[in-house]
Write a protein that holds these residues in place. Structure first.
Motif, mmCIF file in Angstrom:
data_model
loop_
_atom_site.group_PDB
_atom_site.id
_atom_site.type_symbol
_atom_site.label_atom_id
_atom_site.label_comp_id
_atom_site.label_asym_id
_atom_site.label_seq_id
_atom_site.Cartn_x
_atom_site.Cartn_y
_atom_site.Cartn_z
ATOM 1 N N LYS A 1 0.826 -1.197 0.000
ATOM 2 C CA LYS A 1 0.000 0.000 0.000
ATOM 3 C C LYS A 1 0.866 1.254 0.000
ATOM 4 O O LYS A 1 0.648 2.185 -0.783
ATOM 5 N N LEU A 2 1.806 1.288 0.910
ATOM 6 C CA LEU A 2 2.550 2.531 1.152
ATOM 7 C C LEU A 2 4.042 2.439 0.875
ATOM 8 O O LEU A 2 4.771 3.387 1.086
ATOM 9 N N GLY A 3 4.507 1.258 0.438
ATOM 10 C CA GLY A 3 5.942 1.104 0.237
ATOM 11 C C GLY A 3 6.618 0.699 1.534
ATOM 12 O O GLY A 3 6.123 0.985 2.619
ATOM 13 N N VAL A 4 7.765 0.006 1.380
ATOM 14 C CA VAL A 4 8.481 -0.450 2.566
ATOM 15 C C VAL A 4 9.540 0.574 2.924
ATOM 16 O O VAL A 4 10.434 0.854 2.132
ATOM 17 N N GLN A 5 9.435 1.133 4.086
ATOM 18 C CA GLN A 5 10.478 2.057 4.528
ATOM 19 C C GLN A 5 10.590 2.003 6.031
ATOM 20 O O GLN A 5 9.797 1.352 6.711
ATOM 21 N N PHE A 6 11.571 2.723 6.528
ATOM 22 C CA PHE A 6 11.922 2.631 7.937
ATOM 23 C C PHE A 6 10.744 2.924 8.857
ATOM 24 O O PHE A 6 10.597 2.327 9.910
ATOM 25 N N SER A 7 9.900 3.857 8.423
ATOM 26 C CA SER A 7 8.802 4.267 9.309
ATOM 27 C C SER A 7 7.857 3.118 9.635
ATOM 28 O O SER A 7 7.061 3.202 10.570
ATOM 29 N N LEU A 8 7.974 2.029 8.885
ATOM 30 C CA LEU A 8 7.142 0.865 9.158
ATOM 31 C C LEU A 8 7.372 0.349 10.580
ATOM 32 O O LEU A 8 6.467 -0.204 11.211
ATOM 33 N N ALA A 9 8.601 0.552 11.074
ATOM 34 C CA ALA A 9 8.923 0.050 12.411
ATOM 35 C C ALA A 9 8.083 0.744 13.474
ATOM 36 O O ALA A 9 7.817 0.179 14.531
ATOM 37 N N THR A 10 7.661 1.974 13.188
ATOM 38 C CA THR A 10 6.906 2.692 14.207
ATOM 39 C C THR A 10 5.463 2.218 14.288
ATOM 40 O O THR A 10 4.715 2.677 15.137
ATOM 41 N N VAL A 11 5.099 1.297 13.408
ATOM 42 C CA VAL A 11 3.729 0.789 13.448
ATOM 43 C C VAL A 11 3.450 0.104 14.784
ATOM 44 O O VAL A 11 2.321 0.041 15.241
ATOM 45 N N ALA A 12 4.524 -0.366 15.439
ATOM 46 C CA ALA A 12 4.348 -0.965 16.766
ATOM 47 C C ALA A 12 3.725 0.040 17.717
ATOM 48 O O ALA A 12 2.834 -0.288 18.505
ATOM 49 N N LEU A 13 4.179 1.277 17.618
ATOM 50 C CA LEU A 13 3.653 2.301 18.517
ATOM 51 C C LEU A 13 2.187 2.605 18.224
ATOM 52 O O LEU A 13 1.435 2.962 19.111
ATOM 53 N N ARG A 14 1.813 2.445 16.949
ATOM 54 C CA ARG A 14 0.410 2.680 16.617
ATOM 55 C C ARG A 14 -0.478 1.554 17.118
ATOM 56 O O ARG A 14 -1.653 1.754 17.376
ATOM 57 N N ALA A 15 0.112 0.361 17.195
ATOM 58 C CA ALA A 15 -0.706 -0.804 17.561
ATOM 59 C C ALA A 15 -0.788 -1.017 19.072
ATOM 60 O O ALA A 15 -1.622 -1.782 19.538
ATOM 61 N N LEU A 16 0.048 -0.315 19.819
ATOM 62 C CA LEU A 16 0.029 -0.522 21.275
ATOM 63 C C LEU A 16 -1.314 -0.223 21.916
ATOM 64 O O LEU A 16 -1.812 -1.022 22.710
ATOM 65 N N PRO A 17 -1.919 0.930 21.602
ATOM 66 C CA PRO A 17 -3.222 1.185 22.234
ATOM 67 C C PRO A 17 -4.240 0.107 21.887
ATOM 68 O O PRO A 17 -5.148 -0.158 22.668
ATOM 69 N N VAL A 18 -4.033 -0.527 20.740
ATOM 70 C CA VAL A 18 -4.963 -1.590 20.341
ATOM 71 C C VAL A 18 -4.933 -2.736 21.339
ATOM 72 O O VAL A 18 -5.976 -3.191 21.808
ATOM 73 N N VAL A 19 -3.735 -3.173 21.684
ATOM 74 C CA VAL A 19 -3.668 -4.307 22.615
ATOM 75 C C VAL A 19 -4.159 -3.911 23.996
ATOM 76 O O VAL A 19 -4.732 -4.727 24.718
ATOM 77 N N ILE A 20 -3.910 -2.674 24.364
ATOM 78 C CA ILE A 20 -4.370 -2.236 25.674
ATOM 79 C C ILE A 20 -5.894 -2.213 25.695
ATOM 80 O O ILE A 20 -6.539 -2.675 26.626
ATOM 81 N N LEU A 21 -6.437 -1.695 24.632
ATOM 82 C CA LEU A 21 -7.889 -1.611 24.533
ATOM 83 C C LEU A 21 -8.505 -3.008 24.549
ATOM 84 O O LEU A 21 -9.472 -3.277 25.256
ATOM 85 N N GLY A 22 -7.916 -3.902 23.773
ATOM 86 C CA GLY A 22 -8.513 -5.228 23.631
ATOM 87 C C GLY A 22 -8.173 -6.156 24.778
ATOM 88 O O GLY A 22 -8.872 -7.123 25.026
ATOM 89 N N GLY A 23 -7.094 -5.873 25.463
ATOM 90 C CA GLY A 23 -6.635 -6.796 26.503
ATOM 91 C C GLY A 23 -5.432 -7.557 25.998
ATOM 92 O O GLY A 23 -5.457 -8.105 24.898
ATOM 93 N N LEU A 24 -4.387 -7.598 26.828
ATOM 94 C CA LEU A 24 -3.102 -8.138 26.381
ATOM 95 C C LEU A 24 -3.155 -9.611 26.025
ATOM 96 O O LEU A 24 -2.314 -10.105 25.302
ATOM 97 N N THR A 25 -4.129 -10.330 26.567
ATOM 98 C CA THR A 25 -4.092 -11.778 26.387
ATOM 99 C C THR A 25 -5.209 -12.283 25.486
ATOM 100 O O THR A 25 -5.455 -13.466 25.424
#
Lengths: 309, 260, 358
Positions: free
Chosen positions: A225-249
């Protein structure tokens, strides 16, 4: 109304990708208690491997078969992720059994740096394309329902299907296969699992491999979709609230959390953003997660935490 | 014994506690008199620890009333219970592992230390004086428990028996009115048990502290307690003097099974 | 033989509650401080001040703050960078918006503002702990990143988005040469280190550690979790905020929100973990390690490449830096999870007995 639904659907599509990354978090957290910050770096690493392998294979095949080149690249990138999983288990996790959560979290931050460094050293640090032949053109839908219809990217649609398929497969894997059962046993109690003869080390390699494959799929979708580049690594930071919201387990938590965050981000950006100067996407997700935490500390789907004395 | 058993200090009426669908305690009533040693006994899972957790505010019972010195107690957090003079020790030692014995016992003085944070930050006169005054008090407890030699040792390095003693010391540092002891002698050898019994009786005798005790060792319970309450599956099945309880058919049944 | 404590008897509790109960420790630390104040300004050159010493001092202060929260009170934070930013921007606004605001006043007010925000973002700690809390603190980070970028009032409507402070002076002393800036920071860090030490040996410090080690037991003996946790957030954010203000005012001079990004938060957390959680000394050691390592790698790697006849590009160096940095973090956590400060403590323990084995 049409615009609202378009935004909503755009949010759901983005959310599906967050779900995929969050799924990687949850898998690893469930089975080893490690909060894997490196999930984003793994997405980058996998996507880089995929992009470059595909490019190289395509060149070697003389540009005749994109499908074959992609297949080779997929297998190759999968092998690379297997190696990552093996190395992480062999050189890191094995030596840190029974350490505290904070230590393990820090370790994965270290792994993040290593993966980012190695990935860029081997595969380069430019922007690469992944072309898996996804249709790019948008289609109009529901023209009869809404005035002007709704614009949807076919690509997004396929991506969502792939993500849903992956989630289904993982659920089957966890519930129906012996390895899945062992994984759940390990998640419940390391010691007990060891004592009935479940090989902890091998289980960890498998979990990290599965998380690696999930990262690979996320990387391919995102990268195409967007090309592979370094900023892809920061996707972890975008996904963190997701796990918190959903529950870690919780696997369903990761999915639903991802969708909620995806939709919330898009809607807030479109409807609240202009009022405060825009760019609120990223903190909106976190603040949403924070508010949920205040009322439901275990997340939407997490197991209730009871303190025993 | 010189001490006199006084009036009812804590009165528990119809306490029920549930976790989701699980009934931990069902309609339990008993009282505790000032200066007495009150034992709570019962098989594993009878709800003894839950009872203590209710008394010091860790758990909140769904039904029932608690009267403390004749006044009904509202829903209460543990630190509020502590400030009314209820201290406890833990079944699985809950010491602060990263701190020395001295610091662990000093934490028991927290409620009594009043100097503000700014004074502490600058280590100015009042803060320093207060620290020294409380240190003196803590050293008395250290002497009482005969643990002078380990006062600077991190508690994580101590053997089990000594950790239990430090746990008691920390509770004593609060100068409690009521001291709740959750299996103070579990896992100890005979000698350590004797020491612990001596400490408990001394505390009761010298400071007049009311003691509520959970213990499995029947010999100990019968020897040191004034009254015993027996729980089984979250219900009260016996209450009275040690000898009465020992001969109660229901209690014998609970302990030895229905066949007897 | 030199490091012996026998013969040093304490006859009062006051004497036993000093910061350094062993005379050698006291003299050693006093010696280090004297050296830092008197000898270093004469020995170091401008590069040393700018690239190493000043960043080291300021980041030590920030790490100290993070350590109070993470190491002493057990509340993980990934939002320290945000509190540095709050300190810096608040101090900046106090300085330019209030006439005649003295420099030190502005710095401390910046710290206080940060402390206030710290309490606000510390509230989730009353409900959640551990990793959940770590993520909650990231909310502070991203919110502040955004606020300082988008809300123009904070940057005094500066068109470029960056703000700058010049002409630092305290009571007529103009702080402008690198050596003066160094001394200015050093003064701060010495005072704050003392404060940190005092807090951690007083009742408030014991309350923090009690909450860290066993929160239920702490509550049962009468520690109010709300007071203990929020006070830790406040004090920690105060330290970090002052450090942020110093970072902006003294080290950078002019800065943008990117100076206090999430990377900074991670960096500070690395410092306390590598240095040693729950150790004042560890904060310094960790800061030194993290400040010096990249500089060292930057110099060393191309040199090594030259030796082998390879030309190493800057990109390759930065990638190699990532790899080495990451590996070292992993290595330290595996080999000594309690940090470098623990190694020092073990060495001292050995020295006490040396040359005898027992």
């Amino acid at each position: 109304m049409g615009f609202f639904i378009e935004t909503l659907i755009g949010g759901l599509m983005a959310g599906m990708l967050y779900s995929l990354v969050a799924l990687g978090f949850v898998l690893i957290f469930k089975s080893s208690g490690v909060f894997n910050f490196a999930q984003g770096a793994m997405v980058l690493f996998a996507a880089l491997a995929m992009a470059r392998f595909s490019e190289w294979a395509n060149a070697a095949l003389g540009g005749n078969s994109l499908f074959l080149a992609n297949l080779i690249a997929f297998v190759g990138a999968g092998a690379v992720m297997w190696f990552v999983a093996w190395a992480v288990e062999r050189f890191v996790l094995r030596k840190l059994v029974n350490q505290e959560g904070a230590t393990l979290l820090m370790v994965t931050l270290g792994i993040t740096y290593v993966l980012e460094g190695i990935g860029q050293t081997i595969f380069g640090s430019e922007i690469y394309n992944i072309d898996v032949g996804m249709p790019k053109e948008p289609v109009m839908m529901f023209e009869s329902l809404f005035e002007g219809g709704i614009l949807i990217n076919k690509e997004d649609f396929i991506a969502a299907l792939i993500a849903a398929l992956l989630v289904g497969l993982l659920t089957l894997f966890f519930q129906k296969t012996p390895v899945g059962r062992a994984l759940r046993a390990v998640a419940d109690d390391h010691q007990a699992a060891l004592s009935i003869g479940i090989p902890l080390n091998r289980i960890w390699v498998i979990v990290w491999l599965v998380a690696g494959v999930v990262a690979l799929v996320a990387g391919i979708i995102w990268g195409s979709k967007l090309g592979v580049q370094f900023s892809l690594a920061t996707v972890a930071l975008r996904a963190l609230p997701v796990v918190i919201l959903g529950g870690l387990t919780s696997v369903p938590g990761a999915i639903v959390g991802g969708l909620i965050i995806g939709v919330g981000e898009k809607l807030s950006e479109v409807y609240i953003g202009p009022m405060v100067g825009g760019g609120i996407e990223i903190w909106f997700a976190y603040v949403l997660a924070l508010v949920v935490l205040l009322f439901r500390p275990q997340g939407l789907f997490g197991e209730k935490i009871i303190n025993r004395v | 014994m010189s001490r006199k058993i006084g009036d009812v200090i804590l009165d528990l009426q119809n306490i029920s506690l549930r976790f989701g669908g699980v009934k931990a305690l069902t309609d339990i009533s008993f009282n505790i008199r000032e200066h007495e040693v009150r034992a709570i006994i019962g098989p594993n899972g009878a709800g003894k620890s839950s009872m203590l957790n209710v008394i010091n505010g860790v758990y909140h019972p769904q039904d029932g009333k608690i009267f403390y010195r004749g006044v009904e107690r509202k829903k209460m957090e543990p630190h509020m219970a502590a400030s009314t003079g209820i201290a406890r020790t833990f079944q699985n030692i809950a010491l602060f592992k990263g701190m020395s014995v001295l610091d662990n016992i000093m934490t028991g003085r927290t409620l009594k230390m009043k100097s503000n944070m700014l004074l502490q930050a600058l280590w100015l006169g009042p803060a320093q004086k207060e620290e020294i005054a409380h240190r003196r008090k803590v050293e008395e407890i250290i002497d009482f428990l005969e643990i002078q030699h380990i006062r600077k040792t991190p508690v994580g390095r101590l053997p089990y028996g000594l950790q239990k003693r430090v746990d008691l010391g920390r509770a004593l540092a609060m100068e409690p009115q009521i001291l709740l002891l959750d299996e103070p002698m579990a896992g100890m050898n005979v000698e350590e048990k004797q020491d612990m019994c001596r400490f408990i009786l001394d505390v009761n005798d010298q400071f007049g502290t009311t003691i509520v005790l959970i213990e499995h060792d029947m010999g100990v319970v019968m020897d040191i307690s004034d009254r015993v309450v027996v729980l089984d599956y979250g219900k009260k099945i016996g209450d009275g003097l040690p000898d009465e309880v020992r001969s109660s058919p229901e209690v014998i049944k609970a302990y030895l099974g229905a066949g007897h | 033989m030199l490091y012996r404590e026998n013969g040093q008897f304490k006859t009062t509790y006051a004497a036993d509650q000093q910061i350094f109960t062993i005379a050698q420790d006291k003299w050693f630390v006093l010696g280090v401080v004297a050296f830092a104040f008197l000898a270093v300004p004469m020995l170091a050159d401008e590069y040393m001040f700018r690239a190493i010493l000043i960043p080291f001092l300021i980041l030590s202060l920030a790490a100290l703050g993070v350590n109070l929260l993470v190491g002493y009170c057990g509340q993980i934070t990934l939002g320290a960078g945000a509190f540095m930013a709050v300190g810096a921007y608040a101090a900046y606004n106090f300085l330019i918006r209030i006439d005649g605001m003295p420099l030190i006043g502005a710095l401390l007010l910046g710290g206080l503002t940060s402390a206030g925000l710290g309490i606000l973002f510390g509230i989730p700690s009353l409900r959640v702990r551990g990793l959940y809390l770590a993520v909650a603190t990231l909310a502070a980070q991203f919110f502040c990143d955004w606020a300082f970028l988008r809300i123009k009032w904070f940057t005094n409507d500066s068109s470029s988005g960056s703000v700058s402070v010049s002409d630092l002076s305290v009571l007529g002393w103009v702080v402008d040469t690198p050596a003066e800036k160094y001394l200015f920071c050093l003064g701060f860090i010495v005072v704050f280190a003392m404060i940190a030490k005092n807090l951690t040996r007083a009742t408030i410090g014991r309350q923090w550690m009690a909450i860290r080690d066993m929160d239920v037991a702490a509550e049962v003996i009468g520690i109010r979790p709300m007071y203990a946790k929020l006070s830790a957030f406040a004090v920690s954010s105060f330290f970090v905020g002052v450090a942020g203000a110093l970072w902006g005012f003294v080290h950078l001079g002019s800065w943008e929100p990117a100076a206090f990004s999430v990377d900074r938060s991670f960096q500070l957390l690395f410092m306390v973990i590598i240095g040693g959680l729950g150790s004042i000394l560890g904060s310094f050691v960790g800061a030194a390690f993290i400040v010096i390592l990249p500089i060292f790698l930057n110099q060393f790697l191309p040199a090594l490449g030259g030796l082998l006849g390879l030309h190493i590009s800057t990109a390759a160096v930065s990638h190699a830096e990532l790899i080495i940095f990451g590996s070292l973090i992993v290595f330290f956590l595996i080999v000594e999870p309690h940090g470098l400060a623990r190694l020092w403590a073990i060495a001292k323990e050995k020295l006490r007995l040396w040359p005898f084995p027992h």
